[in-house]
Design an enzyme around this catalytic site. Structure first.
Site, short mmCIF file in Angstrom:
data_model
loop_
_atom_site.label_atom_id
_atom_site.label_comp_id
_atom_site.label_asym_id
_atom_site.label_seq_id
_atom_site.Cartn_x
_atom_site.Cartn_y
_atom_site.Cartn_z
N LEU A 1 0.83 -1.20 0.00
CA LEU A 1 0.00 0.00 0.00
C LEU A 1 0.87 1.25 0.00
CD1 LEU A 1 -2.78 1.43 0.28
CD2 LEU A 1 -2.54 1.17 2.77
N GLU B 1 3.93 4.09 -0.23
CA GLU B 1 4.95 4.51 -1.17
C GLU B 1 5.81 5.57 -0.48
OE1 GLU B 1 3.05 5.82 -4.76
OE2 GLU B 1 1.96 3.92 -5.04
N GLY C 1 2.61 7.72 2.44
CA GLY C 1 2.61 6.88 3.62
C GLY C 1 1.30 7.01 4.36
N ILE D 1 7.71 -2.95 2.54
CA ILE D 1 6.95 -4.19 2.38
C ILE D 1 7.56 -5.29 3.27
CG2 ILE D 1 6.01 -5.84 0.75
CD1 ILE D 1 5.17 -2.86 0.34
N GLN E 1 15.34 -0.50 32.03
CA GLN E 1 15.70 0.27 33.22
C GLN E 1 15.81 -0.62 34.45
OE1 GLN E 1 16.41 3.45 32.88
NE2 GLN E 1 16.82 3.95 35.01
N GLY F 1 19.04 -2.13 34.47
CA GLY F 1 20.14 -1.18 34.54
C GLY F 1 21.14 -1.40 33.42
N GLU G 1 1.35 -0.19 9.82
CA GLU G 1 -0.11 -0.30 9.71
C GLU G 1 -0.81 0.96 10.21
OE1 GLU G 1 -2.31 -3.78 10.16
OE2 GLU G 1 -0.63 -5.13 9.75
N THR H 1 0.64 5.01 11.55
CA THR H 1 1.28 5.55 12.75
C THR H 1 0.25 5.78 13.85
OG1 THR H 1 0.96 7.85 12.10
CG2 THR H 1 2.96 6.75 11.29
#
Length: 387
Positions: A131, A133, A137, A163, A343, A346, A370, A372
């Site tokens: 889908l 390019e 996007g 892709i 974290q 550590g 899929e 943002t």
């Protein structure tokens, strides 16, 4: 915190719990031992592909009439979640197979389904989805890839990018504009085979994470495909694309949940063993509260993902917004949990002696692909404002 504390409506069935146990055992036995090597060598996880295919977990969503398992949407999420718990790259095998075939399953002709789906169900082929390019996007409707009729055939020209598993796939669902003047309403969906004339694989991306899943360009240079390889009617491709995402965004949410669950387990076990000031660091409130927050948010994300998958499968009103919410929330949780898990360990968490730095890198993409998470919030807010 128990792994499953869903209220009755969201409780997994006995079969789904057995499925979870089976996929977890398989993943720990045959996928996890190769996860570090897959990441460090940036290679396709052939061991995972073989193990998943042998056991029917590589494309469980394909209906039984095409040789598949016919698994329901929640069961598919369970499969992806459990594989992602040990190797996010490997979890993209079932996830991308679903993405690459969902539009065909929803809107394709019976003849086209019979041509494509059995080979994927048998583990002989993989599927990918084209889908995006470079310049299209989030604004996918502005795509430049073109399709024109030529006798009984279609000719495709252009390129697709980002892709997943593209260099490993045999079949591709590709969106192209067959009537540019109509914008989104002029986009059509096609099935392309890797051996089609004029089709080739372009650039391999060098990525932060999911390094075992090859991400490539698809190039179409007067690519000729048979006329019966169009999905639905001309001009319905963008609708097919959006319908597909309603079904597959919860799958990415499941991948995010799995990554987070894996990171949580590592952090919890380390915190129980690691001693400072003569006691386990898990006994310090600062650490124990971090673990509690991880567990709460993972469970909330899991329930949202399962609910969204179930509602999308039923075709319920509001499924689009809930699918976006599940993907968005789960991926944000995955990024937070993996960061905090590093974290907890550590300096050790920052090394490659533990899988957390890989999980943290892998988690990031779930906030991006899929759609943002900014686009997900746009989908959700529009639905809310429409009432």
């Amino acid at each position: 915190m128990a792994t499953h504390t869903e209220p009755a409506r969201f409780a997994l069935s006995d079969e789904q719990e057995e499925l979870r146990a089976a996929v977890r055992a398989l993943s720990e036995r045959e996928i996890q031992p190769h996860a570090t090597d897959v990441d460090e060598r940036e290679r396709f996880p052939i061991e995972a592909n073989e193990a998943l295919s042998k056991n029917g977990f590589h494309a469980p969503h394909i209906p039984e009439q095409y040789g598949g398992e016919g698994a329901d949407a929640v069961s598919c999420c369970v499969v992806v979640e459990e594989v992602a718990r040990v190797c996010a790259s490997s979890s993209l095998i079932p996830a991308v197979n679903k993405l690459g075939t969902m539009g065909l399953i929803l809107n394709g002709s019976e003849e086209l389904k019979q041509k494509v789906l059995p080979s994927i169900a048998a583990g002989e082929a993989l599927a990918s989805y084209g889908l995006s390019e470079r310049e299209a996007g989030s604004d996918a409707a502005s795509m430049r890839t073109r399709a024109r009729a030529d006798g009984d055939d279609w000719i495709l020209d252009g390129a697709k990018c980002w892709i997943s598993n593209g260099s490993e796939s045999t079949w591709f669902t590709v969106m192209a504009s067959s009537d540019p003047e109509k914008g989104a309403h002029g986009i059509s969906a096609f099935i392309v085979h890797k051996d089609d004339e004029g089709f080739s694989i372009g650039t391999h991306e060098k990525k932060m994470g999911i390094k075992g899943s090859p991400t490539v360009e698809l190039l179409f240079d007067h690519c000729r495909i048979p006329g019966d390889r169009i999905i639905g009617e001309p001009g319905t491709g963008f609708k097919t694309a959006l319908q597909s995402l309603d079904h597959t965004r919860p799958t990415i949410g499941a991948q995010a949940v799995g990554i987070a669950q894996g990171a949580y387990h590592v952090a919890r076990d380390y915190a129980k063993e690691r001693k400072q000031f003569r006691k386990a660091i898990a006994d310090f409130q600062g650490v124990s509260f971090m673990l509690a927050d991880m567990a709460m948010k993972i469970q909330a994300a899991r329930l949202m993902v399962y609910s969204a998958a179930e509602r999308a499968e039923r075709g319920d009103p509001g499924a689009t917004a809930l699918s976006s919410a599940a993907k968005c929330f789960a991926s944000d949780v995955a990024m937070e949990v993996t960061t905090n898990a590093v974290q907890v360990l550590g300096g050790a968490g920052y090394t490659r002696d533990f899988p957390l730095e890989r999980m943290m890198r892998d988690a990031k993409i779930t906030q991006i692909y899929e759609g943002t998470n900014q686009i997900q919030r746009l989908v959700i807010s529009r639905a809310l404002l429409r009432g």
